[in-house]
Design an enzyme around this catalytic site. Structure first.
Site, PDB file in Angstrom:
ATOM      1  CD  GLU A   3      -2.536   1.723   0.369  1.00 33.94           C
ATOM      2  OE1 GLU A   3      -2.418   2.892  -0.032  1.00 33.94           O
ATOM      3  OE2 GLU A   3      -3.335   0.896  -0.125  1.00 33.94           O
ATOM      4  CG  ASP A  34       4.203   2.870  -7.079  1.00 35.44           C
ATOM      5  OD1 ASP A  34       3.259   3.649  -7.272  1.00 35.44           O
ATOM      6  OD2 ASP A  34       4.596   2.039  -7.934  1.00 35.44           O
ATOM      7  CG  ASP A  42      -8.576  -4.242  -4.449  1.00 31.34           C
ATOM      8  OD1 ASP A  42      -9.300  -3.628  -5.246  1.00 31.34           O
ATOM      9  OD2 ASP A  42      -8.943  -4.521  -3.293  1.00 31.34           O
TER      10      ASP A  42
END
Length: 294
Positions: free
Chosen positions: A112, A139, A160
């Site tokens: 994340e 990233d 996602d």
């Protein structure tokens, strides 16, 4: 984490007024946590309060709220007992929690970019970490580039990521998907949460095909999310599919996932290509952000 679903109080079935229980401005976005009755949701945009990235039922966190999360488990019809799982985009950590409960021996890496999202997932959505479930602030593309250098391999890669408007552009290109493919284990599967209604639909489809060949679209609702399943070796035979559905049905029942119904929403692009053959592939040089306004 990338969950752009239009959730209204009517659809969810709650009538009470939403209450903001946490709000902050991170390096990347506005973050809100709202409660509406039994429902707690993570949101990224004050101006679009109906768009939720992750939600849980406080009384029953196991019960999945969003259709897209349920569709993601179609992946388990193509792979068996994943050992190494990579999730790009955390949200509230729902997918990680469920996969950890289903496969307690699996190594799960969550990536994340926003550290504030990880903290909110821990504090408000019961995101669980241990020696097998980890989170990393990075990233997603950089993480995968470095994983490829280290020759890491993952059985199940879940894409996602969501920036509040759409999937980040650099995570939608042919070059990025090639990098993802390089860290996919033989027999593994890539599951990407994307959309049926986006103006990028055809471009995304053409780009996945350019890298992975034929793939599977999973969808049960028109003009909603779709899950793309790519990179797998072959689609299971009807007999194999029936066996896997029988095995998974009791395992997924506590999460309110009807895997048989999900399987009926799986359509291979091999004989169902629904985009023009001359559709332009998304690349690092060609990724039209103006099409994101859908």
């Amino acid at each position: 984490m990338f969950k752009y679903l239009l959730v209204t109080l009517l659809l969810i079935g709650f009538s009470s007024q939403a209450k903001v229980i946490h709000q902050e401005r991170s390096l990347y976005r506005n973050i809100l946590v709202e409660e509406t009755g039994d429902l707690r949701c993570l949101k990224f945009d004050e101006k679009a309060r109906k768009s939720s990235q992750s939600c849980i039922y406080k009384s029953n966190p196991q019960k999945l709220v969003f259709n897209y999360t349920k569709l993601t488990f179609a992946s388990l019809l193509l792979i068996d007992n994943p050992k190494n799982v990579l999730i790009i985009g955390l949200g509230g950590g729902t997918l990680s929690n469920v996969i950890s409960e289903l496969y307690p021996d699996a190594m799960i890496e969550n990536v994340e970019i926003d550290p504030a999202v990880i903290k909110v997932a821990r504090d408000y959505f019961a995101f669980k970490e241990n020696d097998k479930v980890t989170s990393k602030v990075q990233d997603g593309r950089i993480f995968i580039k470095r994983a490829a250098i280290q020759q890491a391999k993952y059985d199940w890669i879940i894409l996602d990521a969501f920036n509040g408007d759409y999937i980040p552009e650099h995570l939608l290109t042919k070059e990025f998907f090639a990098e993802v493919k390089s860290v996919l284990a033989d027999g593994g599967v890539v599951a990407a949460n994307t959309f049926s209604s986006s103006k990028l639909y055809e471009h995304e489809s053409a780009t996945y095909e350019a890298v992975f060949g034929d793939f599977i679209n999973v969808s049960t609702e028109k003009n909603s999310n779709r899950i793309i399943l790519a990179g797998f070796n072959k689609f299971p035979s009807p007999a194999q599919l029936a066996q896997r559905i029988e095995k998974l049905t009791p395992l997924l029942a506590p999460y309110r996932v009807d895997i048989k119904a999900v399987s009926e929403g799986m359509i291979s692009t091999k004989d169902n290509k629904d985009w023009p053959s001359d559709t332009k592939v998304l690349t690092d040089q060609y990724s039209p952000a103006n099409l994101l306004n859908f």
